[in-house]
Write a protein that holds these residues in place. Structure first.
Motif, mmCIF file in Angstrom:
data_model
loop_
_atom_site.group_PDB
_atom_site.id
_atom_site.type_symbol
_atom_site.label_atom_id
_atom_site.label_comp_id
_atom_site.label_asym_id
_atom_site.label_seq_id
_atom_site.Cartn_x
_atom_site.Cartn_y
_atom_site.Cartn_z
ATOM 1 N N MET A 109 0.825 -1.194 0.000
ATOM 2 C CA MET A 109 0.000 0.000 0.000
ATOM 3 C C MET A 109 0.868 1.256 0.000
ATOM 4 O O MET A 109 0.544 2.234 -0.645
ATOM 5 C CB MET A 109 -0.923 -0.048 1.223
ATOM 6 C CG MET A 109 -1.920 1.049 1.248
ATOM 7 S SD MET A 109 -3.065 0.812 -0.121
ATOM 8 C CE MET A 109 -4.237 2.035 0.234
ATOM 9 N N ARG A 110 1.959 1.179 0.730
ATOM 10 C CA ARG A 110 2.851 2.323 0.789
ATOM 11 C C ARG A 110 3.464 2.612 -0.581
ATOM 12 O O ARG A 110 3.626 3.764 -0.984
ATOM 13 C CB ARG A 110 3.934 2.064 1.827
ATOM 14 C CG ARG A 110 4.915 3.189 1.932
ATOM 15 C CD ARG A 110 5.907 2.968 3.056
ATOM 16 N NE ARG A 110 5.983 4.225 3.755
ATOM 17 C CZ ARG A 110 6.095 4.362 5.034
ATOM 18 N NH1 ARG A 110 6.141 3.312 5.797
ATOM 19 N NH2 ARG A 110 6.166 5.543 5.583
ATOM 20 N N GLY A 111 3.795 1.554 -1.334
ATOM 21 C CA GLY A 111 4.341 1.736 -2.681
ATOM 22 C C GLY A 111 3.320 2.335 -3.636
ATOM 23 O O GLY A 111 3.657 3.132 -4.508
ATOM 24 N N PHE A 112 2.044 1.962 -3.464
ATOM 25 C CA PHE A 112 0.982 2.509 -4.301
ATOM 26 C C PHE A 112 0.836 4.013 -4.060
ATOM 27 O O PHE A 112 0.779 4.803 -5.000
ATOM 28 C CB PHE A 112 -0.331 1.784 -4.001
ATOM 29 C CG PHE A 112 -1.499 2.275 -4.811
ATOM 30 C CD1 PHE A 112 -1.632 1.908 -6.128
ATOM 31 C CD2 PHE A 112 -2.441 3.117 -4.246
ATOM 32 C CE1 PHE A 112 -2.699 2.357 -6.881
ATOM 33 C CE2 PHE A 112 -3.508 3.570 -4.982
ATOM 34 C CZ PHE A 112 -3.640 3.194 -6.310
ATOM 35 N N VAL A 113 0.774 4.404 -2.800
ATOM 36 C CA VAL A 113 0.636 5.830 -2.453
ATOM 37 C C VAL A 113 1.870 6.596 -2.893
ATOM 38 O O VAL A 113 1.774 7.718 -3.410
ATOM 39 C CB VAL A 113 0.377 5.995 -0.937
ATOM 40 C CG1 VAL A 113 0.400 7.453 -0.529
ATOM 41 C CG2 VAL A 113 -0.942 5.353 -0.549
ATOM 42 N N ASN A 114 3.047 6.006 -2.718
ATOM 43 C CA ASN A 114 4.276 6.657 -3.148
ATOM 44 C C ASN A 114 4.287 6.848 -4.664
ATOM 45 O O ASN A 114 4.739 7.874 -5.172
ATOM 46 C CB ASN A 114 5.487 5.819 -2.711
ATOM 47 C CG ASN A 114 6.779 6.577 -2.828
ATOM 48 O OD1 ASN A 114 6.794 7.803 -2.899
ATOM 49 N ND2 ASN A 114 7.881 5.852 -2.853
ATOM 50 N N GLY A 115 3.757 5.869 -5.395
ATOM 51 C CA GLY A 115 3.667 5.997 -6.854
ATOM 52 C C GLY A 115 2.694 7.079 -7.274
ATOM 53 O O GLY A 115 2.907 7.770 -8.276
ATOM 54 N N ILE B 39 2.022 9.808 -5.505
ATOM 55 C CA ILE B 39 2.646 11.092 -5.178
ATOM 56 C C ILE B 39 3.743 11.435 -6.184
ATOM 57 O O ILE B 39 3.880 12.590 -6.591
ATOM 58 C CB ILE B 39 3.202 11.056 -3.737
ATOM 59 C CG1 ILE B 39 2.046 10.976 -2.752
ATOM 60 C CG2 ILE B 39 4.060 12.274 -3.447
ATOM 61 C CD1 ILE B 39 2.452 10.713 -1.319
ATOM 62 N N ARG B 40 4.486 10.427 -6.624
ATOM 63 C CA ARG B 40 5.592 10.664 -7.553
ATOM 64 C C ARG B 40 5.151 10.646 -9.012
ATOM 65 O O ARG B 40 5.978 10.705 -9.915
ATOM 66 C CB ARG B 40 6.679 9.623 -7.321
ATOM 67 C CG ARG B 40 7.290 9.759 -5.929
ATOM 68 C CD ARG B 40 8.378 8.772 -5.664
ATOM 69 N NE ARG B 40 9.483 9.026 -6.568
ATOM 70 C CZ ARG B 40 10.346 8.095 -6.934
ATOM 71 N NH1 ARG B 40 10.207 6.871 -6.514
ATOM 72 N NH2 ARG B 40 11.342 8.385 -7.744
ATOM 73 N N LEU B 41 3.845 10.582 -9.257
ATOM 74 C CA LEU B 41 3.266 10.597 -10.602
ATOM 75 C C LEU B 41 3.829 9.485 -11.488
ATOM 76 O O LEU B 41 4.282 9.720 -12.608
ATOM 77 C CB LEU B 41 3.459 11.955 -11.275
ATOM 78 C CG LEU B 41 2.751 13.141 -10.616
ATOM 79 C CD1 LEU B 41 3.071 14.418 -11.360
ATOM 80 C CD2 LEU B 41 1.266 12.930 -10.545
ATOM 81 N N ARG B 42 3.748 8.261 -10.998
ATOM 82 C CA ARG B 42 4.160 7.099 -11.782
ATOM 83 C C ARG B 42 2.957 6.517 -12.498
ATOM 84 O O ARG B 42 1.820 6.601 -12.044
ATOM 85 C CB ARG B 42 4.805 6.037 -10.888
ATOM 86 C CG ARG B 42 6.085 6.495 -10.259
ATOM 87 C CD ARG B 42 7.108 6.797 -11.319
ATOM 88 N NE ARG B 42 8.331 7.304 -10.737
ATOM 89 C CZ ARG B 42 9.159 8.105 -11.385
ATOM 90 N NH1 ARG B 42 8.893 8.492 -12.595
ATOM 91 N NH2 ARG B 42 10.242 8.538 -10.808
ATOM 92 N N ARG B 43 3.192 5.892 -13.631
ATOM 93 C CA ARG B 43 2.123 5.418 -14.501
ATOM 94 C C ARG B 43 1.262 4.334 -13.874
ATOM 95 O O ARG B 43 0.041 4.385 -13.944
ATOM 96 C CB ARG B 43 2.714 4.891 -15.808
ATOM 97 C CG ARG B 43 1.639 4.438 -16.778
ATOM 98 C CD ARG B 43 2.189 3.821 -18.027
ATOM 99 N NE ARG B 43 3.180 4.679 -18.644
ATOM 100 C CZ ARG B 43 3.938 4.295 -19.638
ATOM 101 N NH1 ARG B 43 3.844 3.074 -20.106
ATOM 102 N NH2 ARG B 43 4.807 5.111 -20.160
ATOM 103 N N GLY B 44 1.849 3.330 -13.277
ATOM 104 C CA GLY B 44 1.123 2.164 -12.774
ATOM 105 C C GLY B 44 -0.022 2.484 -11.826
ATOM 106 O O GLY B 44 -1.172 2.099 -12.066
#
Length: 62
Positions: free
Chosen positions: A1-7, A9-14
């Motif tokens: 979940m932390r990786g999803f939120v971090n993605g 915030i960092r505007l990652r595609r996935g």
């Protein structure tokens, strides 16, 4: 979940594609349900938002 939120915030595609896909699916479900007129009324706007969002985030970095 932390990786999803971090993605997100960092505007990652996935993660953003996942959000857009969920919006598209929610809009289609809202369109097909026979119970709530308000959900049916907003279904096109939700589906359109998800579609445009998917097109935009497909240009985000991996």
């Amino acid at each position: 979940m932390r990786g999803f939120v971090n993605g997100l915030i960092r505007l990652r595609r996935g993660p953003w594609e996942t959000v857009a896909t969920v919006l598209i699916a929610a809009g289609v479900v809202m369109l097909m349900q026979p119970f709530a007129l308000a959900a049916y009324t907003w279904s096109f706007a939700v589906t359109l938002t998800g579609t445009v969002m998917f097109i935009v985030v497909s240009h985000f970095p991996e």
